[in-house]
Design a protein around this motif. Sequence first.
Motif, mmCIF file in Angstrom:
data_model
loop_
_atom_site.group_PDB
_atom_site.id
_atom_site.type_symbol
_atom_site.label_atom_id
_atom_site.label_comp_id
_atom_site.label_asym_id
_atom_site.label_seq_id
_atom_site.Cartn_x
_atom_site.Cartn_y
_atom_site.Cartn_z
ATOM 1 N N ARG A 3 0.874 -1.112 -0.007
ATOM 2 C CA ARG A 3 0.123 -0.184 0.042
ATOM 3 C C ARG A 3 0.917 1.160 -0.014
ATOM 4 N NH1 ARG A 3 -5.430 0.934 1.785
ATOM 5 N NH2 ARG A 3 -5.761 2.509 2.935
ATOM 6 N N PHE A 5 1.627 5.509 -0.936
ATOM 7 C CA PHE A 5 1.204 7.042 -1.217
ATOM 8 C C PHE A 5 2.254 7.818 -1.406
ATOM 9 C CE2 PHE A 5 1.272 6.669 3.235
ATOM 10 C CZ PHE A 5 1.779 7.567 3.746
ATOM 11 N N HIS A 42 1.199 13.664 7.965
ATOM 12 C CA HIS A 42 1.903 14.033 6.742
ATOM 13 C C HIS A 42 0.871 14.648 5.848
ATOM 14 C CE1 HIS A 42 -0.056 10.118 6.318
ATOM 15 N NE2 HIS A 42 -0.514 10.790 5.347
ATOM 16 N N THR A 44 -0.599 14.291 2.261
ATOM 17 C CA THR A 44 -0.680 13.264 1.219
ATOM 18 C C THR A 44 -0.894 14.151 -0.071
ATOM 19 O OG1 THR A 44 -1.835 11.795 2.648
ATOM 20 C CG2 THR A 44 -1.922 11.443 0.369
ATOM 21 N N PHE A 47 -2.562 9.255 -3.186
ATOM 22 C CA PHE A 47 -2.724 8.019 -2.747
ATOM 23 C C PHE A 47 -2.912 6.812 -4.134
ATOM 24 C CE2 PHE A 47 -5.673 4.438 -1.425
ATOM 25 C CZ PHE A 47 -4.881 3.992 -0.190
ATOM 26 N N GLN A 121 -7.549 10.980 -9.319
ATOM 27 C CA GLN A 121 -8.355 11.287 -8.361
ATOM 28 C C GLN A 121 -9.532 12.354 -8.693
ATOM 29 O OE1 GLN A 121 -10.227 11.409 -5.175
ATOM 30 N NE2 GLN A 121 -8.039 11.099 -4.225
ATOM 31 N N HIS A 128 -4.116 19.355 3.172
ATOM 32 C CA HIS A 128 -4.471 19.474 4.466
ATOM 33 C C HIS A 128 -3.747 18.281 5.337
ATOM 34 C CE1 HIS A 128 -6.718 16.008 2.678
ATOM 35 N NE2 HIS A 128 -6.503 15.401 3.891
ATOM 36 N N THR A 130 -4.223 15.604 8.044
ATOM 37 C CA THR A 130 -5.431 14.926 8.739
ATOM 38 C C THR A 130 -4.912 14.721 10.158
ATOM 39 O OG1 THR A 130 -6.337 13.754 6.859
ATOM 40 C CG2 THR A 130 -6.639 12.697 9.009
ATOM 41 N N ARG A 133 -9.724 11.215 12.858
ATOM 42 C CA ARG A 133 -10.784 10.462 12.328
ATOM 43 C C ARG A 133 -11.861 10.277 13.280
ATOM 44 N NH1 ARG A 133 -5.953 8.765 9.634
ATOM 45 N NH2 ARG A 133 -5.955 9.099 7.511
ATOM 46 N N TYR A 180 4.144 4.067 8.645
ATOM 47 C CA TYR A 180 4.498 4.670 7.142
ATOM 48 C C TYR A 180 5.956 4.730 7.104
ATOM 49 C CZ TYR A 180 0.052 6.542 7.415
ATOM 50 O OH TYR A 180 -1.474 6.618 7.546
#
Length: 195
Positions: A3, A5, A42, A44, A47, A121, A128, A130, A133, A180
């Motif tokens: 996975r 990004f 971080h 992004t 992704f 995308q 931004h 994050t 959540r 990460y």
Amino acid sequence: MLRAFIAIEIPLEIKKAIAAQTASLQKETGHAVRWVTLDNIHLTLKFLGEISPSSVELLSQSLQLECSQYAPFEIAVSSLGCFPSPRRPRVIWIGLHAPAELTQLQHKIETTVARLGYDMQDKPFSPHLTIGRVREQISADESLHLRAALESKIIDDLGSFSVRAIHLFKSDLQSSGSVYTSLYSGDLGSYYAEI
Ligand code: 2AM
């Protein structure tokens, strides 16, 4: 498969300033929010999702090529916001003031990786950080309390930092959360340094 990004690392002093200014909010909102650990904050840019290990080299080369055409630039960090809206907070973020170069570079990365076969995308880029959540299962009371806490929270200037590199990160989901790791770092400005 891994996975992956593409993102910008945030200096530790900025992350510490975010932690200091959101400490009371984190306390007040309790269980309602999963707060992002300092290590994992971080910016992004893209992704990628699941990629094959064999594509890391080509992605890295493409990233370096795009990065080399941009000089380092400054990003100022400030404000608190939510996606999709303050009335229905799902993602809590810290906003950024960035020069046009950031949007241009993100767009170049988006089109370059689209040519390599990754999904484009459809939403416009909205830079931004994050920081939290909101959990799926929260009570109506928790939701009201969260909205009130977010609305009353004022964040001061959190400083600014210089972007000198863009990273290709991999993300490993471990029992303690996502970890990460930078697989490649594309340096900005090497083109400018040569002329
Ligand atoms: P965000 O927090 O800035 O929104 C690593 O997983 C990062 O990639 C996340 O922090 C998230 O960035 C972004 N991300 C994760 N899943 C995503 C998805 N399905 N679509 C778009 N971005 C995603």
